[in-house]
Design a protein around this motif. Structure first.
Motif, mmCIF file in Angstrom:
data_model
loop_
_atom_site.group_PDB
_atom_site.id
_atom_site.type_symbol
_atom_site.label_atom_id
_atom_site.label_comp_id
_atom_site.label_asym_id
_atom_site.label_seq_id
_atom_site.Cartn_x
_atom_site.Cartn_y
_atom_site.Cartn_z
ATOM 1 N N GLU A 90 12.583 15.738 1.013
ATOM 2 C CA GLU A 90 11.085 16.148 0.967
ATOM 3 C C GLU A 90 10.350 16.612 -0.755
ATOM 4 O O GLU A 90 10.665 17.077 -0.814
ATOM 5 C CB GLU A 90 10.433 16.368 1.378
ATOM 6 N N SER B 158 3.428 15.306 -0.379
ATOM 7 C CA SER B 158 4.592 15.011 -0.344
ATOM 8 C C SER B 158 5.677 13.886 0.484
ATOM 9 O O SER B 158 4.217 13.212 0.970
ATOM 10 C CB SER B 158 5.409 16.438 0.211
ATOM 11 N N HIS B 159 6.781 13.264 0.043
ATOM 12 C CA HIS B 159 7.401 12.217 0.540
ATOM 13 C C HIS B 159 8.767 12.224 0.881
ATOM 14 O O HIS B 159 9.243 13.470 -0.277
ATOM 15 C CB HIS B 159 7.158 11.438 -0.632
ATOM 16 N N PHE C 88 -0.660 8.462 -6.888
ATOM 17 C CA PHE C 88 -0.932 9.204 -5.171
ATOM 18 C C PHE C 88 -2.062 9.418 -5.291
ATOM 19 O O PHE C 88 -2.579 9.942 -4.479
ATOM 20 C CB PHE C 88 0.143 10.735 -5.205
ATOM 21 N N GLN D 176 8.406 7.796 -6.719
ATOM 22 C CA GLN D 176 9.198 8.871 -6.141
ATOM 23 C C GLN D 176 10.340 8.988 -6.371
ATOM 24 O O GLN D 176 10.953 10.094 -6.410
ATOM 25 C CB GLN D 176 8.229 9.012 -4.296
ATOM 26 N N GLN E 96 7.374 16.985 -3.786
ATOM 27 C CA GLN E 96 6.502 17.202 -3.637
ATOM 28 C C GLN E 96 5.628 16.302 -4.873
ATOM 29 O O GLN E 96 6.786 16.542 -5.936
ATOM 30 C CB GLN E 96 5.477 18.399 -3.547
ATOM 31 N N ALA F 9 3.309 3.298 -5.061
ATOM 32 C CA ALA F 9 4.186 5.374 -4.958
ATOM 33 C C ALA F 9 5.590 5.258 -4.470
ATOM 34 O O ALA F 9 6.568 6.120 -5.290
ATOM 35 C CB ALA F 9 2.931 5.685 -3.413
ATOM 36 N N SER F 10 6.201 4.148 -3.709
ATOM 37 C CA SER F 10 7.850 4.685 -3.493
ATOM 38 C C SER F 10 9.167 3.756 -4.451
ATOM 39 O O SER F 10 9.344 5.306 -5.242
ATOM 40 C CB SER F 10 8.060 3.025 -2.791
ATOM 41 N N THR G 12 12.164 10.844 1.471
ATOM 42 C CA THR G 12 13.223 9.757 1.328
ATOM 43 C C THR G 12 14.132 9.787 1.873
ATOM 44 O O THR G 12 15.353 11.156 1.816
ATOM 45 C CB THR G 12 13.212 9.101 -0.053
ATOM 46 N N LEU H 136 1.854 1.216 -1.754
ATOM 47 C CA LEU H 136 2.861 1.258 -1.019
ATOM 48 C C LEU H 136 3.820 1.355 -2.469
ATOM 49 O O LEU H 136 4.910 2.225 -2.435
ATOM 50 C CB LEU H 136 3.348 0.919 -0.229
#
Length: 340
Positions: free
Chosen positions: A271, A309-310, A280, A244, A273, A240-241, A312, A237
């Motif tokens: 959001e 996608s993510h 990821f 991003q 991508q 990835a965070s 934030t 996590l």
């Protein structure tokens, strides 16, 4: 049915069961590299009513083939048989029936978690269309009709609600208003969409029957589910965070929102991508067994990711209202808040 307490009960039953000389020990069955062969063994054991050996095999099959209703039916059958065997002295004391609430409570409490898991498995099988699950489910309900176990009551209420909706038996029925109101009550806020995942489930890499039924119900009725628990390792996590957040900051500083790879979904809420590259593509993320089990339950055996996608929320972003992401295909006027 993968909580540790469930497996411990199964382990005790297996250890106490006598095996013939030609019968494989429970620890030697259903461990083939081919999961279809393991499923075949599970069915064969259940067919011959060797439920102490069948149950661990069926639980394993439910992870790989959660969309097969019969697996969940056999889990319920095996569980009920093992619970009755375990509770035989208590059943004899009540002459085989829960005629008074106190006796029934003792039986339900003695069965505990394993009883709840088996009952949930039968409701899941019913929702997946296995007509044979109903008679086994009714055996549970007859035996524990007077039980005050809130978990069994909740499983039954959500199972019946899901059954009515999936069978399209709501419109024109006398209880239609009640069913719809129950669905609205379940889905009206975030709390209703949360399914708590235990550390034992995360460690085993499989959702229990109760968790699987709860998640399936929320996806079918609310269109969303939130699995709350140790689903992913913290280092995965964090990686990835960090990636991003860094890329989003660069995008915002460059003023290059293009409405495709980065889009503002709400005030200060974006959001983005992300590419299908590390971090990821970490197997613990994209092939997480808990998520795959749930996706296979909903979509069948062939599941693939084509977009990742993510979202934030930046510092200072207001709380976002509970909302639908897409509009309904068919709806009546003044029903904007009823669908998902």
């Amino acid at each position: 049915a993968l909580k540790c307490s469930f497996f411990l009960v199964v382990a005790r039953v297996c250890e106490s069961s006598a095996s013939g000389d030609n019968e494989p020990s429970p620890i030697h069955v259903c461990n083939a590299s081919d999961e279809h062969e393991n499923l075949r063994q599970a069915y064969a054991l259940a067919k011959h009513r060797q439920f102490d050996k069948a149950l661990p095999c069926l639980l394993r099959a439910a992870s790989h083939f959660p969309y097969i209703a019969k697996i969940h039916t056999d889990i319920g059958r095996a569980t009920l048989r093992l619970v009755r065997r375990k509770l035989k002295p208590a059943v004899e004391q009540t002459e085989g029936a829960c005629e008074i609430a106190s006796s029934c409570d003792r039986l339900a409490n003695a069965g505990g978690e394993i009883l709840q898991q088996g009952y949930a498995a039968l409701w899941l099988a019913t929702s997946l269309g296995d007509n044979g699950a109903q008679k086994h489910r009714q055996k549970y309900e007859q035996a524990y009709a007077n039980s005050n176990d809130p978990a069994l009551t909740r499983i039954s209420a959500e199972g019946r609600m899901l059954k009515h909706i999936l069978e399209e038996r709501v419109c024109g029925k006398a209880n239609a208003t009640g069913v719809v109101r129950s669905v609205i009550e379940l889905c009206k806020n975030r709390d209703g969409a949360v399914v708590n995942v235990s550390a034992e489930e995360a460690q085993q890499g499989q959702l229990s029957s109760k968790s699987l039924l709860a998640a399936y119900t929320r996806l079918q009725l609310c269109g969303i589910v939130e699995l709350d628990g140790p689903i992913l390792p913290l280092d995965t996590l964090a990686a990835a965070s960090t990636w991003q957040s860094t890329m989003l900051e660069r995008t915002l500083n460059a003023g290059s929102l293009d409405g495709t790879t980065v889009v503002e979904r709400w005030q200060h809420r974006f959001e983005q991508q992300v590419p299908l590259t590390e971090p990821f593509t970490d197997p613990r993320l994209v092939t997480n067994p808990l998520l795959l089990q749930l996706m296979r339950l909903m979509l069948g055996p062939r599941v693939e990711i084509d977009t990742f996608s993510h979202v934030t929320a930046l510092t200072g972003a207001p709380v976002q209202p509970w909302h639908t992401d897409v509009d309904l295909l068919f709806k009546d006027p003044d029903t904007a808040d009823l669908g998902h």
